[in-house]
Motif scaffolding. Structure first.
Motif, PDB file in Angstrom:
ATOM      1  N   UNK A 206       0.767  -1.106  -0.129  1.00 17.56           N
ATOM      2  CA  UNK A 206      -0.151  -0.103   0.043  1.00 17.56           C
ATOM      3  C   UNK A 206       0.913   1.236   0.091  1.00 17.56           C
ATOM      4  N   UNK A 207       1.886   1.474   0.774  1.00 18.94           N
ATOM      5  CA  UNK A 207       2.751   2.330   0.770  1.00 18.94           C
ATOM      6  C   UNK A 207       3.476   2.599  -0.671  1.00 18.94           C
ATOM      7  N   UNK A 208       3.996   1.418  -1.068  1.00 18.23           N
ATOM      8  CA  UNK A 208       4.698   1.660  -2.542  1.00 18.23           C
ATOM      9  C   UNK A 208       3.525   2.143  -3.447  1.00 18.23           C
ATOM     10  N   UNK A 209       2.342   1.709  -3.661  1.00 20.83           N
ATOM     11  CA  UNK A 209       1.330   2.229  -4.553  1.00 20.83           C
ATOM     12  C   UNK A 209       0.932   3.752  -4.288  1.00 20.83           C
ATOM     13  N   UNK A 210       1.375   4.071  -2.978  1.00 22.71           N
ATOM     14  CA  UNK A 210       0.917   5.533  -2.754  1.00 22.71           C
ATOM     15  C   UNK A 210       2.144   6.305  -3.247  1.00 22.71           C
ATOM     16  N   UNK A 211       3.306   5.713  -3.081  1.00 27.44           N
ATOM     17  CA  UNK A 211       4.590   6.326  -3.584  1.00 27.44           C
ATOM     18  C   UNK A 211       4.244   6.609  -5.063  1.00 27.44           C
ATOM     19  N   UNK A 212       3.727   5.582  -5.794  1.00 26.96           N
ATOM     20  CA  UNK A 212       3.573   5.608  -7.062  1.00 26.96           C
ATOM     21  C   UNK A 212       2.528   6.612  -7.475  1.00 26.96           C
ATOM     22  N   UNK A 213       1.642   6.657  -6.601  1.00 25.99           N
ATOM     23  CA  UNK A 213       0.266   7.494  -7.220  1.00 25.99           C
ATOM     24  C   UNK A 213       0.693   8.990  -6.948  1.00 25.99           C
ATOM     25  N   UNK A 214       1.794   9.304  -5.938  1.00 27.57           N
ATOM     26  CA  UNK A 214       2.062  10.526  -5.649  1.00 27.57           C
ATOM     27  C   UNK A 214       3.138  11.180  -6.673  1.00 27.57           C
ATOM     28  N   UNK A 215       3.857  10.199  -6.997  1.00 24.92           N
ATOM     29  CA  UNK A 215       4.782  10.352  -8.307  1.00 24.92           C
ATOM     30  C   UNK A 215       3.966  10.646  -9.577  1.00 24.92           C
ATOM     31  N   UNK A 216       3.108   9.987  -9.778  1.00 26.80           N
ATOM     32  CA  UNK A 216       2.069  10.341 -10.972  1.00 26.80           C
ATOM     33  C   UNK A 216       1.535  11.672 -10.961  1.00 26.80           C
ATOM     34  N   UNK A 217       1.272  11.890  -9.681  1.00 28.62           N
ATOM     35  CA  UNK A 217       0.243  13.372  -9.705  1.00 28.62           C
ATOM     36  C   UNK A 217       1.585  14.330 -10.048  1.00 28.62           C
ATOM     37  N   UNK A 218       2.671  14.250  -9.708  1.00 27.58           N
ATOM     38  CA  UNK A 218       3.758  15.344 -10.036  1.00 27.58           C
ATOM     39  C   UNK A 218       4.356  14.984 -11.388  1.00 27.58           C
ATOM     40  N   UNK A 219       3.723  14.073 -12.130  1.00 27.47           N
ATOM     41  CA  UNK A 219       4.358  13.962 -13.577  1.00 27.47           C
ATOM     42  C   UNK A 219       5.824  13.052 -13.489  1.00 27.47           C
ATOM     43  N   UNK A 220       6.071  12.490 -12.627  1.00 30.67           N
ATOM     44  CA  UNK A 220       7.380  11.664 -12.431  1.00 30.67           C
ATOM     45  C   UNK A 220       6.877  10.126 -12.897  1.00 30.67           C
ATOM     46  N   UNK A 221       7.786   9.589 -13.324  1.00 25.86           N
ATOM     47  CA  UNK A 221       7.848   8.102 -13.648  1.00 25.86           C
ATOM     48  C   UNK A 221       8.631   7.488 -12.652  1.00 25.86           C
ATOM     49  N   UNK A 222       7.911   6.844 -11.809  1.00 22.66           N
ATOM     50  CA  UNK A 222       8.424   5.910 -10.565  1.00 22.66           C
ATOM     51  C   UNK A 222       9.361   4.983 -11.210  1.00 22.66           C
ATOM     52  N   UNK A 223       8.971   4.180 -12.235  1.00 18.08           N
ATOM     53  CA  UNK A 223       9.657   3.056 -12.681  1.00 18.08           C
ATOM     54  C   UNK A 223      11.200   3.583 -13.199  1.00 18.08           C
ATOM     55  N   UNK A 224      10.920   4.654 -13.947  1.00 12.63           N
ATOM     56  CA  UNK A 224      12.386   5.080 -14.471  1.00 12.63           C
ATOM     57  C   UNK A 224      13.196   5.688 -13.316  1.00 12.63           C
ATOM     58  N   UNK A 225      12.398   6.331 -12.385  1.00  7.97           N
ATOM     59  CA  UNK A 225      13.165   7.100 -11.265  1.00  7.97           C
ATOM     60  C   UNK A 225      13.982   6.107 -10.480  1.00  7.97           C
ATOM     61  N   UNK A 226      13.362   4.801 -10.274  1.00 12.55           N
ATOM     62  CA  UNK A 226      13.993   3.799  -9.506  1.00 12.55           C
ATOM     63  C   UNK A 226      15.070   3.034 -10.312  1.00 12.55           C
ATOM     64  N   UNK A 227      14.672   2.881 -11.627  1.00 15.10           N
ATOM     65  CA  UNK A 227      15.773   2.213 -12.315  1.00 15.10           C
ATOM     66  C   UNK A 227      16.967   3.132 -12.461  1.00 15.10           C
ATOM     67  N   UNK A 228      16.909   4.296 -12.641  1.00 15.26           N
ATOM     68  CA  UNK A 228      18.138   5.191 -12.374  1.00 15.26           C
ATOM     69  C   UNK A 228      18.830   5.298 -11.143  1.00 15.26           C
ATOM     70  N   UNK A 229      18.199   5.034 -10.047  1.00  6.64           N
ATOM     71  CA  UNK A 229      18.609   5.035  -8.867  1.00  6.64           C
ATOM     72  C   UNK A 229      19.481   3.684  -8.558  1.00  6.64           C
ATOM     73  N   UNK A 230      18.863   2.553  -9.108  1.00 16.02           N
ATOM     74  CA  UNK A 230      19.457   1.289  -8.944  1.00 16.02           C
ATOM     75  C   UNK A 230      20.801   1.223  -9.844  1.00 16.02           C
ATOM     76  N   UNK A 231      20.740   1.883 -11.121  1.00 11.09           N
ATOM     77  CA  UNK A 231      21.949   2.005 -11.892  1.00 11.09           C
ATOM     78  C   UNK A 231      23.191   2.819 -11.024  1.00 11.09           C
ATOM     79  N   UNK A 232      22.944   3.942 -10.620  1.00 13.32           N
ATOM     80  CA  UNK A 232      23.617   4.701  -9.601  1.00 13.32           C
ATOM     81  C   UNK A 232      24.206   3.955  -8.512  1.00 13.32           C
ATOM     82  N   UNK A 233      23.324   3.075  -7.872  1.00 16.38           N
ATOM     83  CA  UNK A 233      23.930   2.265  -6.619  1.00 16.38           C
ATOM     84  C   UNK A 233      24.802   1.449  -7.443  1.00 16.38           C
ATOM     85  N   UNK A 234      24.409   0.675  -8.693  1.00 14.83           N
ATOM     86  CA  UNK A 234      25.551  -0.318  -8.899  1.00 14.83           C
ATOM     87  C   UNK A 234      26.661   0.186  -9.444  1.00 14.83           C
TER      88      UNK A 234
END
Length: 241
Positions: A206-234
């Protein structure tokens, strides 16, 4: 655990392989398939297996799972048939290769010749250590712990797998949760004003869904954002070769 009926299994598998060979030869649609055109079906069938498993334990689920596993097996046989037609490898080579890998990587169960050991490890932790050691022995030149993680893996799965790989390689994964804290047994935060990580998967979902919903409201792509963060981490944790 019942002993597999190897003779029955091999006969049914041989029938399937012959059926697919005949379809490749006589069915124009099946004959036009390629490795590339089959990708979408392989992904779809894999997710349908997941859906069947997560539907719950019931006779209906088992019946559906049986069918979905057959659809995944069809994909494997088809890919092997395509390779056989161009003289690369066949289904027997696929089976032989994965069997050899299972024996090689599970040295806590098998001897080098494939026979069972007399005793087995008592803990999962010990198994993981032996598994990782076997993988390193296969490719000693591999230094990057994230090598082999599919680049097109969904971002959330990629994040979890990357963190697991890093931890098993002894890399630092501390501090990534910032000031987040687990809730206690009564559901109250560990400290007032700190972000809360739920203690159950249902609440976490439910928390993750809320985060995605909030990102959508702000015009952000949650999948792309997390993918970028994962690449930076790696990139920040990758060991130099």
């Amino acid at each position: 655990m019942p002993t597999p009926t190897s003779t029955k299994d091999s006969k049914e598998l041989e029938k399937l392989i012959r059926t697919i060979a005949a379809l490749r030869e006589h069915c124009p649609w099946m004959g036009g398939l390629t490795h590339e055109s089959l990708v979408e079906y392989l992904i779809e069938e894999a997710y349908e297996v997941v859906d069947s498993i997560e539907a719950g334990d019931s006779p209906e689920r088992d019946s559906e799972l049986l069918g979905e596993l057959g659809d995944v097996l069809l994909q494997v046989v088809l890919h092997a048939r395509l390779a056989e037609e161009r003289g690369s490898f066949d289904f027997a080579d696929v089976a032989r290769g994965i069997n050899a890998k299972m024996v090689r990587r599970n040295q806590h169960v098998f001897k080098a010749d494939g026979s069972l050991r007399k005793s087995f490890p008592a803990s999962v932790e010990e198994i993981i250590v032996k598994w990782d050691a076997a993988k390193r022995a296969e490719k000693p030149e591999r230094k990057d712990p994230f090598e082999g993680i599919p680049p097109h893996l969904p971002a959330l799965a990629a994040a979890q797998k990357s963190l697991d790989r890093a931890a098993r390689a002894g890399l630092d994964v501390s501090g990534l949760d910032g000031d987040a804290r687990l809730v206690d047994q009564q559901g109250a935060p560990a400290a007032v004003g700190l972000p809360v990580i739920p203690a159950s998967e249902e609440a976490l979902g439910e928390l993750l869904l809320a985060v995605v919903a909030g990102a959508r409201e702000q015009g952000l792509d949650a999948e792309r954002a997390l993918r970028s963060a994962v690449r930076s981490f790696q990139n920040s944790r990758a060991q130099p070769s």
